[in-house]
Structure formats: C-alpha cells, structure tokens
Design an enzyme around this catalytic site. Structure first.
Site, PDB file in Angstrom:
ATOM      1  N   THR A 160      48.093  32.433  34.926  1.00 48.06           N
ATOM      2  CA  THR A 160      46.983  31.667  35.486  1.00 48.06           C
ATOM      3  C   THR A 160      47.082  30.250  34.952  1.00 48.06           C
ATOM      4  O   THR A 160      47.570  30.038  33.841  1.00 48.06           O
ATOM      5  CB  THR A 160      45.658  32.329  35.073  1.00 48.06           C
ATOM      6  N   VAL A 189      39.161  40.566  43.186  1.00 41.81           N
ATOM      7  CA  VAL A 189      38.882  39.193  42.781  1.00 41.81           C
ATOM      8  C   VAL A 189      38.540  39.196  41.299  1.00 41.81           C
ATOM      9  O   VAL A 189      37.727  40.000  40.851  1.00 41.81           O
ATOM     10  CB  VAL A 189      37.709  38.600  43.605  1.00 41.81           C
ATOM     11  N   GLN A 212      42.244  39.132  31.253  1.00 44.58           N
ATOM     12  CA  GLN A 212      41.803  40.227  32.125  1.00 44.58           C
ATOM     13  C   GLN A 212      40.427  39.881  32.688  1.00 44.58           C
ATOM     14  O   GLN A 212      39.400  40.039  32.027  1.00 44.58           O
ATOM     15  CB  GLN A 212      41.781  41.532  31.344  1.00 44.58           C
TER      16      GLN A 212
HETATM   17  N1  ASP Z   1      42.067  35.845  34.739  1.00 45.91           N
HETATM   18  C1  ASP Z   1      42.993  36.131  35.800  1.00 45.91           C
HETATM   19  C2  ASP Z   1      42.419  37.219  36.670  1.00 45.91           C
HETATM   20  O1  ASP Z   1      41.825  38.136  36.160  1.00 45.91           O
HETATM   21  C3  ASP Z   1      44.365  36.539  35.343  1.00 45.91           C
HETATM   22  C4  ASP Z   1      44.978  35.794  34.165  1.00 45.91           C
HETATM   23  O2  ASP Z   1      44.395  34.853  33.672  1.00 45.91           O
HETATM   24  O3  ASP Z   1      46.085  36.169  33.739  1.00 45.91           O
HETATM   25  O4  ASP Z   1      42.618  37.168  37.854  1.00 45.91           O
END
Ligand code: ASP
Length: 291
Positions: A160, A189, A212
């Site tokens: 991300t 989402v 997560q």
């Molecule tokens: N926070 C992002 C999600 O849950 C994934 C990530 O940051 O790696 O879609």
C-alpha cells in the site's frame, strides 16, 4: 511561512528476506520531487496526490500499476485523500480499469457532492471524467507482490502507498492507495479508502495507514491518531497507542503521521515498513526495517 514536511510509505508488509533497494531509491526520488514542489509553494493536497501518483505509477508497490488481483482474478483498487484545511475527503473503492485511483478519489472530492464512490459507479464516474484507463490489465499490472500474493486470504500485502504533507501555509493533507490485502474476496474493501480508518487529515495531524485493513477499520486508526493529538498527546504517543491497540486485537501494520509542527511518526508492528520523509530542516530520510 511554515517549514514544509512530508512522509510517505510504501507498505508495512516488508519482509526481511526480500530486497527493497529499488523501492528505497524510488521513495527518495519521490521525496526529492515533492520537496521541490513544496518549496515552490504547492499545496499539501496537491503534493499528497502527486506523490501517490508517482508511487502508483512505479509498479513497485501493491497499488496502482503494481497491483495484485483478487481471488476472482480482477484488479479492484481502493484510494482516498483528505484535506485538513477544508475538512473535505474523497475516495474510490473496488475501482476497476483506471490507472490512478488516487486521481479518481480527488475527482470525487472536487466534482461530486459525495465522499466515496464504489465499484461500477466509481468506474462510470472515472470514465465520465476522462481519467486514464487501463486497457489491458494483464499487460499493465506488474504484480509487485508476485510470488507472495498467494498468501492465505487476508495476508498482509507489502505495498500500500500513502503520503502525509504539511505545506508552507501550515496546511495538512493525506492520501492513500492500494490493491488491498493478498487473496482478498471480490468486493472486499479495506481501510485505505475509508476516511478515519486508513486516511485522515485535520488541523492537528495527517495520517495514512497500511496493514490488515480490517483491524484499522475497527479502531478508526487514522482519525484516532489525530484525535489523540487534539487531546494533547504527542504525535508519537498517539500513533503508537493506535498500533498497540491494533496489535492487541491481533492485527499487523503501521502508519505514518505528521502534525502541524512538522513532527513525524511512523510506528509499525510488522517486520518492516517502507517509508521516506522530508523533515522541516530540509533533511531527507529513507528506512525499511529500522525503527
Ligand atoms: N491496508 C490495506 C488493506 O487492508 C493493505 C495494506 O496496507 O497492506 O487493504
């Protein structure tokens, strides 16, 4: 005139066995480019979006061009941004077929009465706005997480992207973009497109989260950090308390945060978090595993 500052991230799923030299070089380039924009008087919101566009277009992170597909083989991307000065926010969720989800989120903020558009509605709006399409997903997406994106559903992706900015007029803004966690269900989402969960900016702090997302949503991670600052905590205390809370629930990840004095915080409880920053003294730094 305030001294501008910025912090960006390329995801909290960094793994020790993997080399991130290319990302380190790229993150520094983005910070240097945005430093020039801030020195020229660009707004925090514009710089946050421009930084995230560079991160999306690089193909190095699991966002924009580097996206991984969901369990159905489709590329569904999420992004949001928030402008601390106006309190406005924009977001797209589960967007398919467009190159820069953060640009679509900006268009939602600027050109609709809404905060978030999802799925087909988001794609239809992006098309109406003339945003750049991805004509051939298999040719375009680099799958930066390839080889690791066969993790169990919900496994932490490592890419991300996000950016928090303080401009020379003292305005704060944040933007975040992702393809989500690896092995996600169609329609899933995460926190990234949800203001208060994955992204926040007000007059106290700008915050962009990675990890997560289910846990970040459940603790309202980004807004909770800024509210802690508003209540008198230091940025470091407020952001660490949020990561501790996520850890206590069993979640992994991190966040980047910036306050109106230009203090920077980047706590995480995963192995590493790719990040780079511009401090108010003009110094530039890049880090993946160090605290
Ligand atoms: N926070 C992002 C999600 O849950 C994934 C990530 O940051 O790696 O879609």
């Amino acid at each position: 005139m305030a001294k501008p500052a910025l912090i960006l991230h390329g995801g909290a799923g960094a793994r020790r066995e993997r080399n991130y030299d290319a990302e380190v070089v790229h993150m520094r380039e983005v910070v240097e480019a945005m430093k020039a924009r801030l020195d020229a008087g660009a707004s925090a919101l514009d710089v946050a979006v421009e930084a995230v566009v560079m991160l999306e277009d690089s193909g190095l992170y699991v966002a924009g061009r580097g996206a991984s597909p969901n369990l159905a083989g489709d590329y569904e991307l999420d992004a949001s941004l928030m402008d601390g000065a106006s309190g406005k926010a924009g977001a797209v969720a589960a967007l398919q077929g467009f190159r820069n989800p953060v640009v679509a989120a900006r268009a939602v903020m600027d050109r609709t009465p809404h905060v978030m558009l999802a799925g087909n509605g988001a794609a239809r709006f992006a098309a109406e706005q003339g945003l750049t399409r991805v004509e051939d997903p298999e040719a375009w997406y680099t799958r930066a997480g390839k080889g690791e994106d066969n993790h169990p559903p919900g496994g932490l992706s490592h890419g991300t992207v996000g950016c928090c900015v303080l401009d020379s007029q003292g305005r704060l803004a944040a933007a975040t973009s992702t393809a989500g966690v690896f092995g996600k269900m169609p329609g899933r989402v995460g926190d990234t497109p949800i203001p208060a969960a994955g992204t926040w900016a007000d007059e106290h702090a700008a915050v962009s989260c990675t990890g997560q997302g289910e846990y970040f949503i459940r603790v309202a991670a980004a807004a909770r950090t800024a509210f802690g600052v508003a209540a008198g905590q230091s940025l470091a205390e407020a952001s660490q308390a949020v990561i501790d809370r996520i850890g206590a629930l069993g979640g992994d990840g991190g966040l980047i945060a910036l306050d109106r004095e230009g203090n920077i915080a980047a706590p995480y409880n995963s192995q590493g978090m790719k990040r780079a920053w511009l401090a108010t003294d003009g110094g530039v730094g890049v880090e993946v595993f160090g605290r």
